[in-house]
Write an enzyme that holds these catalytic residues in place. Structure first.
Site, short mmCIF file in Angstrom:
data_model
loop_
_atom_site.label_atom_id
_atom_site.label_comp_id
_atom_site.label_asym_id
_atom_site.label_seq_id
_atom_site.Cartn_x
_atom_site.Cartn_y
_atom_site.Cartn_z
N HIS A 96 0.79 -1.24 0.00
CA HIS A 96 0.00 0.00 0.00
C HIS A 96 0.82 1.29 0.00
O HIS A 96 0.38 2.29 -0.55
CB HIS A 96 -0.95 0.01 1.20
CG HIS A 96 -2.08 -0.95 1.06
ND1 HIS A 96 -3.09 -1.05 1.99
CD2 HIS A 96 -2.37 -1.87 0.10
CE1 HIS A 96 -3.96 -2.00 1.60
NE2 HIS A 96 -3.53 -2.51 0.46
N ARG A 130 -5.06 2.71 -6.82
CA ARG A 130 -5.56 3.79 -5.98
C ARG A 130 -4.53 4.24 -4.94
O ARG A 130 -4.58 5.37 -4.46
CB ARG A 130 -6.87 3.38 -5.29
CG ARG A 130 -6.71 2.35 -4.18
CD ARG A 130 -8.04 2.01 -3.52
NE ARG A 130 -7.89 1.14 -2.37
CZ ARG A 130 -7.77 -0.17 -2.42
NH1 ARG A 130 -7.76 -0.79 -3.59
NH2 ARG A 130 -7.64 -0.88 -1.31
#
Lengths: 142, 171
Positions: A96, A130
Site C-alpha cells: 500500500h 488507488r
C-alpha cells in the site's frame, strides 16, 4: 534485488544476524555501516542515500526501537520508511505505501520475528492503482 | 493538553473513540478528520494533524490509519515533526522520553483499543529528558535539509485530487 542494510550500535548484533540470514537468499546485501561507530541518524541517512542514489532497491535499518531510524529516513524527499514490528505490516506497507526502507527495533523485535519481517518485506510488491495518489502526496512532501 | 488528531477512512470509528477518550480525560481535542468512512487519502490528515503541532496550535498529535505507517510517514514529512509509530507501550515511552516525539502513530488494524489507550496515556504522561545525548540526536535529525512547503499548505495535494476525480488512479 540489492538490499542496503545498516544499524547503530544497539542494532549492530541483530543487523549482523539479518545480514547473514539474507546473504543465503538471492539478494545482494550492501552493508552501509560495517562497524558499530554509527548512531541511528547516520545509519538511516546512509540507507536513504543508497536508495535515493539507486545503489539499492530496498533498505533495512536496525536500531534499539526502530522509531529513531524511521523518523530520520522519512525526512529525505522520496523516501518512504516504515517502522515495522509485525509480519502483517511488513507486507502491507509495501503493497500500500510502496515502502523502500523498513526500520526494526532490536530491543523490541526478536531475531526470529525480525527475519520473518525481512522475508515479508522483501517478497512483497507494490499494488499501485488507488494507492498511487497517496504515494504521490508523500513524495511531494519534505 | 491540546491534542491534534487525525485518521484515514479505515479507522474513523477508532479515531472518534480516541477523541472521546481524550476529551473525558480533560484534554482539548482538535479533530482534523477524516470524519466519514468514504474513501480518502491518509497524507491529507497526517499533514493537517502535524501542522497544528508545528504551528503551536496543539501540544501533541495522534494519528491512526490501518497499519499506522502511511499516516505516520505523512506526519514525519512535515518539518519539525517526530512521529513515532508504535506497537507497544515501551516504544511510546522511549519515543517521548528520548526523542521528544511530538506525534504518536498507531495502526488501528494492528492494535486493540486497550493498547491504543495505554500507549496514549504513557505517551502523554512521559516527560522528555533533555540529556546531551538526546539533544544531540534530535538536533542531528533537525539538521537534515527539508522544505517547509507542507506547513500552511492546504492546497498542496489539489493536483492529485483533481487526477483522482478524473479517474486517473485506477486499481
Amino acid at each position: 534485488m540489492k538490499i542496503a542494510i545498516a544499524s547503530d550500535q544497539a542494532g549492530f548484533e541483530l543487523k549482523e544476524k539479518l545480514k547473514n540470514y539474507l546473504e543465503n537468499h538471492p539478494y545482494e546485501i550492501i552493508d552501509v555501516t560495517k562497524s558499530e561507530d554509527y548512531d541511528f541518524v547516520e545509519a538511516a541517512s546512509k540507507t536513504a542515500k543508497a536508495i535515493n542514489e539507486a545503489q539499492a532497491d530496498r533498505g533495512i535499518v536496525v536500531d534499539e526501537y526502530g522509531v529513531g531510524s524511521s523518523i530520520t529516513a522519512n525526512k529525505y524527499k522520496g523516501i518512504i520508511c516504515a517502522n515495522v514490528f509485525d509480519e502483517h505490516s511488513a507486507r502491507m506497507t509495501v503493497r500500500h505505501n510502496n515502502t523502500s526502507i523498513i526500520a526494526i527495533g532490536s530491543g523490541i523485535v526478536g531475531e526470529k520475528l525480525a527475519k520473518r519481517i525481512c522475508d515479508r518485506f522483501l517478497q512483497a510488491t507494490y499494488d499501485g492503482g488507488r494507492h498511487q495518489i497517496r504515494v504521490d502526496m508523500l513524495n511531494k512532501m519534505c | 493538553m491540546r491534542i491534534s488528531i487525525g485518521c484515514d477512512h479505515i479507522v474513523t470509528e477508532i479515531k472518534n473513540h480516541v477523541a472521546d477518550y481524550l476529551t473525558k480525560k480533560g484534554h482539548k481535542v482538535i479533530d482534523n478528520g477524516t470524519y466519514e468512512k468514504e474513501r480518502t487519502h491518509y497524507p491529507i490528515f497526517g499533514r493537517k494533524t502535524a501542522e497544528k503541532v508545528v504551528l503551536g496550535e496543539a501540544d501533541l498529535g495522534i494519528v491512526i490509519c490501518g497499519t499506522g505507517v502511511g499516516i505516520s510517514i505523512s506526519a514525519n514529512k512535515v518539518k519539525g515533526i517526530r512521529a513515532a509509530l508504535v506497537g507497544d507501550i515501551e516504544t511510546a515511552r522511549y519515543a517521548k522520553q528520548n526523542l521528544n516525539a511530538n506525534v504518536l502513530a498507531m495502526g488501528g488494524r494492528i492494535l486493540g483499543i486497550g493498547m491504543i489507550e495505554d500507549a496514549i496515556d504513557v505517551f502523554l504522561e512521559t516527560i522528555y529528558e533533555a540529556t546531551p545525548e538526546n539533544k544531540a540526536l534530535i538536533s542531528k535529525i533537525d539538521s537534515i535539509p527539508m522544505s517547509e512547503e507542507a506547513i500552511n499548505a492546504n492546497h498542496m495535494f489539489d493536483e492529485f485530487i483533481e487526477k483522482w476525480d478524473k479517474g486517473l488512479y485506477q486499481d
